[in-house]
Design an enzyme around this catalytic site. Structure first.
Site, PDB file in Angstrom:
ATOM      1  N   HIS A 238       0.800  -1.228   0.000  1.00  0.00           N
ATOM      2  CA  HIS A 238       0.000   0.000   0.000  1.00  0.00           C
ATOM      3  C   HIS A 238       0.842   1.292   0.000  1.00  0.00           C
ATOM      4  CE1 HIS A 238      -3.383  -2.609   1.297  1.00  0.00           C
ATOM      5  NE2 HIS A 238      -2.585  -3.077   2.240  1.00  0.00           N
TER       6      HIS A 238
HETATM    7  O1  RIB Z   1      -4.969  -0.355   4.979  1.00  0.00           O
HETATM    8  C1  RIB Z   1      -3.601  -0.312   4.683  1.00  0.00           C
HETATM    9  C2  RIB Z   1      -2.906   0.723   5.509  1.00  0.00           C
HETATM   10  O2  RIB Z   1      -3.035   0.403   6.883  1.00  0.00           O
HETATM   11  C3  RIB Z   1      -1.392   0.767   5.240  1.00  0.00           C
HETATM   12  O3  RIB Z   1      -0.912   2.074   5.459  1.00  0.00           O
HETATM   13  C4  RIB Z   1      -0.852  -0.162   6.272  1.00  0.00           C
HETATM   14  O4  RIB Z   1       0.506   0.149   6.629  1.00  0.00           O
HETATM   15  C5  RIB Z   1      -1.754   0.146   7.430  1.00  0.00           C
HETATM   16  O5  RIB Z   1      -1.269   1.333   8.067  1.00  0.00           O
END
Ligand code: RIB
Ligand code: CA
Length: 311
Positions: A238
Site C-alpha cells: 500500500h
Molecule cells: O490499509 C492499509 C494501511 O493500513 C497501510 O498504510 C498499512 O501500513 C496500514 O497502516
C-alpha cells in the site's frame, strides 16, 4: 541536470509497507522528516521501527513521535497483519537512539512554515496531520499538498472502511476537507500492487545490505495476507504508492472526484464516500484519486531503490 527532489514529510505507522515507502522516499525524494503515529502497532513500536529504518537507510532526517491514539477514539492496531512489533519477520537491529521529540505536530508546523512547498505523505491514521492543520490553518496554503494512503472503493478493516481511515475517521475528515491538493492511494489502487512470490524473489536475488531483511519482511507480510484471504497473490504494498504518486506520477492513472469521510456510521465509520452523481449540485472535486498503476514498473522502482541501499 537531475530534477530537484520533492521535499516530503512522511507520517507513518511502520508497518511493513511503511518501511518500503521509506526506502522509495529515501531513494527518490528529499525526505525532510519522518513523523510517527499509533496505527499498525502502538506508538512506541511504530516510532522504534521508523528510527530503525531511518538508520538502515543512512538518513540524517529526524524522527518525531506523534499521537499515541486517534483524535476521539481509542487506539486500534493491526498486529494480525504486522505482528506484535509492527514489523515481525525481519531480523532488525536496535534503533540508534530515541525519537528527536514527542512533538510530531510541532515539527510538521514549524518545518512547513520554515520551508514552503513540502508534500505531506500520511500513510497511517491521519491524527498528526489533522492536529497540525487544526493548530496551524495556514499550513493549507504553505504545503505543496497531501499524498495519502487510505480509503478506497472497499474496506479492509471493515467491509466499508480501510484501516487508516477506520482508525481515525475524524482526522481523515479534517484532511479530506482541508481544501488544498490531495492525492489518494486507496485500496482499489494498492491491491493492484501485490508482493507476489515472483516479485519477492526479485528482492531476494539482490545481494547484501538491506535486501535479505526486506525480503524477509515481504515474506512475513504476504504470509499474513495469504493466511487471512481466500485468494490473493501476495500482500498489497500500500504505502509506497503514496510516495510514487509524487516521485513517479507517470506510473498511475487517475481521476478527480469529490470524496467525503463517514464519521458516524455503526458499519460505515471511516468509509470514503465518492460523489459521482451527474448533478450540478455536487461539490467540485477535492481529490485526485489514483485508479491504476503500472505494477511491474512500480515494482522495478522499489527493487532498484532496495538495490541502491544494498551494495
Ligand atoms: O490499509 C492499509 C494501511 O493500513 C497501510 O498504510 C498499512 O501500513 C496500514 O497502516
Ligand atoms: Ca501504514
Amino acid at each position: 541536470m537531475a530534477a530537484k527532489l520533492l521535499p516530503i514529510i512522511i507520517d507513518c505507522d511502520p508497518g511493513h509497507d511503511d518501511a518500503m515507502a521509506l526506502v522509495v522516499a529515501a531513494r527518490h525524494a528529499d525526505l525532510v522528516g519522518i513523523t510517527t503515529v499509533s496505527g499498525n502497532a502502538p506508538l512506541d513500536a511504530t516510532t522504534r521501527n521508523a528510527i530503525i529504518m531511518r538508520d538502515l537507510l543512512g538518513l540524517a532526517c529526524p524522527v518525531h513521535a506523534g499521537a499515541n491514539r486517534p483524535l476521539t477514539r481509542p487506539a486500534q492496531h493491526a498486529t494480525y497483519v504486522h505482528g506484535k512489533s509492527g514489523m515481525d519477520g525481519g531480523n532488525l537491529p536496535e534503533p540508534s537512539g530515541p525519537a528527536a521529540s514527542q512533538d510530531a505536530v510541532g515539527f510538521i508546523i514549524e518545518t512547513c512554515r520554515a520551508q514552503e512547498g513540502i508534500w505531506l505523505v500520511p500513510i497511517g491514521p491521519m491524527t498528526n496531520i489533522a492536529l497540525a492543520l487544526r493548530s496551524a490553518p495556514d499550513l493549507a496554503h504553505r504545503i505543496a499538498g497531501i499524498s495519502l494512503m487510505g480509503g478506497g472503493r472497499f474496506g479492509n478493516r471493515t467491509a466499508a472502511a480501510e484501516f487508516n481511515l477506520w482508525c481515525d475517521p475524524e482526522a481523515a475528515d479534517v484532511v479530506f476537507s482541508y481544501g488544498g491538493p490531495l492525492i489518494m492511494s486507496g485500496l482499489d489502487l494498492t491491491h493492484q500492487f501485490q508482493a507476489t512470490p515472483e516479485r519477492i524473489a526479485m528482492v531476494r536475488a539482490l545481494s547484501g545490505g538491506l535486501a535479505p531483511m526486506l525480503a524477509d519482511l515481504f515474506e512475513f507480510f504476504s504470509g499474513t495476507y495469504r493466511v487471512r484471504h481466500r485468494k490473493i497473490g501476495g500482500a498489497p504494498v500500500h504505502d509506497p504508492c503514496a510516495v510514487m504518486a509524487l516521485t513517479h506520477p507517470e506510473l498511475f492513472t487517475r481521476r478527480l472526484a469529490h470524496v467525503q469521510i463517514e464519521t458516524y456510521g455503526r458499519l460505515t465509520a471511516g468509509m470514503a464516500i465518492f460523489d459521482d452523481r451527474d448533478l450540478k449540485e455536487v461539490s467540485d472535486p477535492n481529490c485526485d484519486v489514483l485508479t491504476g498503476i503500472d505494477a511491474d514498473a512500480a515494482w522495478q522502482v522499489l527493487v532498484e531503490s532496495i538495490a541502491h541501499f544494498s551494495h
